[in-house]
Design a protein around this motif. Structure first.
Motif, PDB file in Angstrom:
ATOM      1  N   VAL A 227       0.639  -1.977  -0.049  1.00 39.80           N
ATOM      2  CA  VAL A 227      -0.033   0.245   0.121  1.00 39.80           C
ATOM      3  C   VAL A 227       1.104   1.137  -0.124  1.00 39.80           C
ATOM      4  CG1 VAL A 227      -1.443   1.101   1.248  1.00 39.80           C
ATOM      5  CG2 VAL A 227      -2.063  -1.527   1.434  1.00 39.80           C
ATOM      6  N   LEU A 228       1.802   1.257   1.480  1.00 41.26           N
ATOM      7  CA  LEU A 228       2.748   2.240   0.882  1.00 41.26           C
ATOM      8  C   LEU A 228       3.822   2.340  -0.198  1.00 41.26           C
ATOM      9  CD1 LEU A 228       4.324   4.342   2.859  1.00 41.26           C
ATOM     10  CD2 LEU A 228       6.064   2.640   2.645  1.00 41.26           C
ATOM     11  N   ILE A 229       4.096   1.680  -1.596  1.00 40.72           N
ATOM     12  CA  ILE A 229       4.789   1.819  -2.071  1.00 40.72           C
ATOM     13  C   ILE A 229       3.887   2.175  -2.832  1.00 40.72           C
ATOM     14  CG2 ILE A 229       6.195   0.932  -4.237  1.00 40.72           C
ATOM     15  CD1 ILE A 229       7.294  -1.204  -2.319  1.00 40.72           C
ATOM     16  N   LEU A 230       2.278   1.216  -3.335  1.00 43.24           N
ATOM     17  CA  LEU A 230       1.193   2.415  -4.263  1.00 43.24           C
ATOM     18  C   LEU A 230       1.173   3.819  -4.390  1.00 43.24           C
ATOM     19  CD1 LEU A 230      -0.846  -1.035  -4.754  1.00 43.24           C
ATOM     20  CD2 LEU A 230       0.077  -0.096  -6.099  1.00 43.24           C
ATOM     21  N   VAL A 231       0.746   4.128  -2.825  1.00 42.59           N
ATOM     22  CA  VAL A 231       0.455   5.467  -2.922  1.00 42.59           C
ATOM     23  C   VAL A 231       1.189   6.834  -2.987  1.00 42.59           C
ATOM     24  CG1 VAL A 231       0.695   7.486  -0.760  1.00 42.59           C
ATOM     25  CG2 VAL A 231      -0.898   4.831  -0.926  1.00 42.59           C
ATOM     26  N   SER A 232       3.055   5.662  -3.321  1.00 37.03           N
ATOM     27  CA  SER A 232       4.055   6.549  -3.142  1.00 37.03           C
ATOM     28  C   SER A 232       3.977   6.806  -4.921  1.00 37.03           C
ATOM     29  CB  SER A 232       5.580   6.518  -3.086  1.00 37.03           C
ATOM     30  OG  SER A 232       5.412   6.046  -1.194  1.00 37.03           O
ATOM     31  N   PHE A 233       3.749   6.045  -5.487  1.00 40.77           N
ATOM     32  CA  PHE A 233       4.078   5.574  -6.576  1.00 40.77           C
ATOM     33  C   PHE A 233       3.086   6.591  -7.287  1.00 40.77           C
ATOM     34  CE2 PHE A 233       2.526   3.263 -11.181  1.00 40.77           C
ATOM     35  CZ  PHE A 233       3.891   3.478 -11.645  1.00 40.77           C
ATOM     36  N   LEU A 234       1.625   6.623  -6.804  1.00 44.38           N
ATOM     37  CA  LEU A 234       0.595   6.938  -7.444  1.00 44.38           C
ATOM     38  C   LEU A 234       1.273   9.206  -7.538  1.00 44.38           C
ATOM     39  CD1 LEU A 234      -2.436   5.168  -6.392  1.00 44.38           C
ATOM     40  CD2 LEU A 234      -1.982   5.760  -8.520  1.00 44.38           C
ATOM     41  N   ALA A 235       1.602   9.386  -6.083  1.00 41.38           N
ATOM     42  CA  ALA A 235       2.243  10.384  -5.835  1.00 41.38           C
ATOM     43  C   ALA A 235       3.174  10.596  -6.736  1.00 41.38           C
ATOM     44  CB  ALA A 235       2.796  10.398  -4.635  1.00 41.38           C
ATOM     45  N   ALA A 236       4.038   9.866  -7.271  1.00 34.36           N
ATOM     46  CA  ALA A 236       4.869  11.002  -7.671  1.00 34.36           C
ATOM     47  C   ALA A 236       4.496  10.964  -9.055  1.00 34.36           C
ATOM     48  CB  ALA A 236       6.414   9.124  -7.945  1.00 34.36           C
ATOM     49  N   ILE A 237       3.088  10.233  -9.551  1.00 35.00           N
ATOM     50  CA  ILE A 237       3.008  10.189 -11.395  1.00 35.00           C
ATOM     51  C   ILE A 237       2.112  12.225 -10.925  1.00 35.00           C
ATOM     52  CG2 ILE A 237       1.421   9.819 -12.411  1.00 35.00           C
ATOM     53  CD1 ILE A 237       1.825   7.015 -11.931  1.00 35.00           C
ATOM     54  N   ILE A 238       0.958  11.862  -9.572  1.00 35.87           N
ATOM     55  CA  ILE A 238       0.503  12.837  -9.396  1.00 35.87           C
ATOM     56  C   ILE A 238       1.481  14.375  -9.596  1.00 35.87           C
ATOM     57  CG2 ILE A 238      -0.444  14.605  -7.533  1.00 35.87           C
ATOM     58  CD1 ILE A 238      -2.096  12.279  -7.069  1.00 35.87           C
ATOM     59  N   PHE A 239       2.932  14.356  -9.225  1.00 36.61           N
ATOM     60  CA  PHE A 239       3.946  15.338  -8.527  1.00 36.61           C
ATOM     61  C   PHE A 239       4.518  15.840 -10.060  1.00 36.61           C
ATOM     62  CE2 PHE A 239       8.352  16.165  -8.642  1.00 36.61           C
ATOM     63  CZ  PHE A 239       8.387  17.399  -8.040  1.00 36.61           C
ATOM     64  N   LEU A 240       4.938  14.264 -11.167  1.00 36.20           N
ATOM     65  CA  LEU A 240       5.436  14.667 -12.757  1.00 36.20           C
ATOM     66  C   LEU A 240       4.519  14.692 -13.368  1.00 36.20           C
ATOM     67  CD1 LEU A 240       7.141  11.754 -13.369  1.00 36.20           C
ATOM     68  CD2 LEU A 240       8.861  13.799 -13.016  1.00 36.20           C
ATOM     69  N   GLN A 241       2.725  15.781 -13.044  1.00 36.82           N
ATOM     70  CA  GLN A 241       2.378  15.533 -13.843  1.00 36.82           C
ATOM     71  C   GLN A 241       1.730  17.389 -13.367  1.00 36.82           C
ATOM     72  OE1 GLN A 241      -1.377  14.142 -12.105  1.00 36.82           O
ATOM     73  NE2 GLN A 241      -1.030  12.405 -14.614  1.00 36.82           N
ATOM     74  N   ASN A 242       2.679  17.483 -12.553  1.00 36.34           N
ATOM     75  CA  ASN A 242       2.384  19.034 -12.151  1.00 36.34           C
ATOM     76  C   ASN A 242       3.596  19.395 -12.628  1.00 36.34           C
ATOM     77  OD1 ASN A 242      -0.184  19.630 -10.606  1.00 36.34           O
ATOM     78  ND2 ASN A 242       0.590  17.671  -9.992  1.00 36.34           N
ATOM     79  N   THR A 243       4.798  19.437 -13.156  1.00 37.49           N
ATOM     80  CA  THR A 243       5.979  19.684 -13.190  1.00 37.49           C
ATOM     81  C   THR A 243       5.888  20.299 -14.833  1.00 37.49           C
ATOM     82  OG1 THR A 243       6.791  17.639 -14.478  1.00 37.49           O
ATOM     83  CG2 THR A 243       7.214  17.961 -11.719  1.00 37.49           C
TER      84      THR A 243
END
Length: 417
Positions: A227-243
């Motif tokens: 769960v922790l890794i999946l949440v981190s993975f989704l957070a990374a995708i969201i972060f990249l979308q806003n770069t």
């Protein structure tokens, strides 16, 4: 001496099947002649062994080959494509028969693995060479025009021979967690497996690789860590979308454009047409239409007309193209292959074979991984390696049972005395 010749042929068949990575500086006629000579040899040496014991992937591959041969008749009967034209068009697909020859000679899985990795490294080096020297085209073919141009925020080069690169990166991923030797080498290859797909900005390529990588690293973890890794993975995708990274912005814009098209998205329209309107009758709807001989037969010209007038490309509809050419039996064959990839177990050091087949499944709706010459020879090698490892496991189980039975018999004799 014979074994060395077999290894040399297996090695050379890869680059010949890739048509030398579509090298633009080679004489096209010579490349074609080499391809057909190698395919003729492949078929001749493999035909005597196409009926081995029906285990593992044997039946699906036999079914796929049979569907290809039947489709030749369909092209002749319903598209007026001559037998010669159909066989020439079909020839590159017949490399599939090489599976049975490899099975007969019991070719070394370890050697085949090394061959794949060598070509994977060559792929990476040639891709980097092409990128550095862009827009000049040395290998491959631009999506349009005569040069590699900027698309989706980067010079986009979808380099030929992607199958060998994908398999190499999965091998590297597997080696990182199953052994302790050459860690830096495997780590570099595994990183290339993420970086190069992003540089090629092919969305299904990126998504398939990331999903397999993610699965590999979380499959043996506890639920909380997953769960922790999946949440981190989704957070990374969201972060990249806003770069403001140009490649990311290009991917987002392309996706938004496709989504806004809705039912008018060109790939959806092409898929619907090929599924419902392309085949002239119910017979070809079931058995397929055969492989069109582009630029030669009326059938080939018809398919080219669909490119020019409607932008309907067979290469854009993935497994639907397999259905169009080879019919329902071919689809059944691929479904059996994918089902078996989930059912037949493998030792941890060979999980990369499953990953490759799953990647092919994930990308099969919109990409040509199941049938294109950039992938087909690698598909053959993967299926053979999977089959060889599976048969070895079965043999070990039989030996173990035999030893156990012998031990029980010896014990009974001792007690009876």
């Amino acid at each position: 001496m014979k074994r060395h010749l077999e290894i040399a042929f297996v090695f050379l068949l890869v680059i010949i099947s890739f048509q030398f990575f579509d090298a633009q500086f080679l004489n096209e006629s010579i490349v074609r002649y080499l391809l057909f000579i190698s395919l003729i040899v492949t078929v001749i040496i493999s035909v005597p062994y196409v009926i081995p014991p029906n285990k593992g992937f044997v039946f699906p591959i036999q079914l796929l080959l049979a569907s290809m041969l039947i489709s030749v008749l369909m092209a002749g009967l319903f598209w007026d494509q001559s037998l010669k034209e159909s066989l020439v068009a079909l020839a590159p697909y017949l490399v599939l028969i090489f599976f049975f020859y490899l099975l007969h000679i019991n070719f070394s899985v370890a050697v085949l693995e090394r061959i794949i990795v060598i070509y994977g490294v060559i792929y990476i080096l040639l891709y980097l060479f092409s990128y550095i020297n862009s827009p000049t085209v040395f290998f491959g073919k631009p999506s349009w025009g005569e040069e590699f141009l900027e698309s989706r925020g980067i010079i986009r080069i979808v380099f030929p021979g992607g199958g060998v690169f994908i398999l190499t990166t999965f091998i590297a991923l597997n080696k990182l967690t199953s052994q302790k030797k050459n860690i830096w080498f495997w780590m570099l290859l595994a990183l290339a497996g993420i970086i190069i797909p992003v540089m090629q900005v092919t969305r299904q390529f990126i998504a398939g690789i990331l999903l397999i990588y993610l699965y590999h690293f979380i499959r043996n973890l506890s639920l909380s860590k997953k769960v922790l890794i999946l949440v981190s993975f989704l957070a990374a995708i969201i972060f990249l979308q806003n770069t403001n990274i140009s490649v990311v912005k290009g991917l987002i814009e392309a996706t938004q454009s496709d989504v806004s098209s809705g039912g008018d998205y060109i790939r959806i329209l092409a898929g619907e047409y090929f599924l419902t309107d392309f085949s002239p009758n119910q017979i070809t709807q079931f058995f397929g239409n055969g492989v069109p001989h582009f630029g030669v037969s009326n059938y080939g010209f018809h398919v080219e007309m669909l490119w020019v007038n409607y932008e309907f490309y067979l290469s854009d509809v993935g497994i639907i193209a397999v259905y169009v050419m080879f019919g329902v039996p071919a689809i059944i064959a691929y479904l059996l292959i994918w089902i078996k990839s989930f059912i037949i177990p493998l030792p941890k050091e060979y999980q990369y074979l499953k990953y490759y087949l799953w990647f092919m499944l994930l990308t099969s709706l919109t990409w040509y991984t199941p049938y294109h010459y950039y992938f087909l020879i690698v598909n053959v090698y993967v299926l053979y390696m999977y089959q060889a490892v599976y048969l070895k496991q079965e043999e070990n189980k039989m030996e173990s049972k035999k030893t156990e039975f012998t031990s029980e018999e010896d014990s009974r004799e001792i007690y009876s005395k």
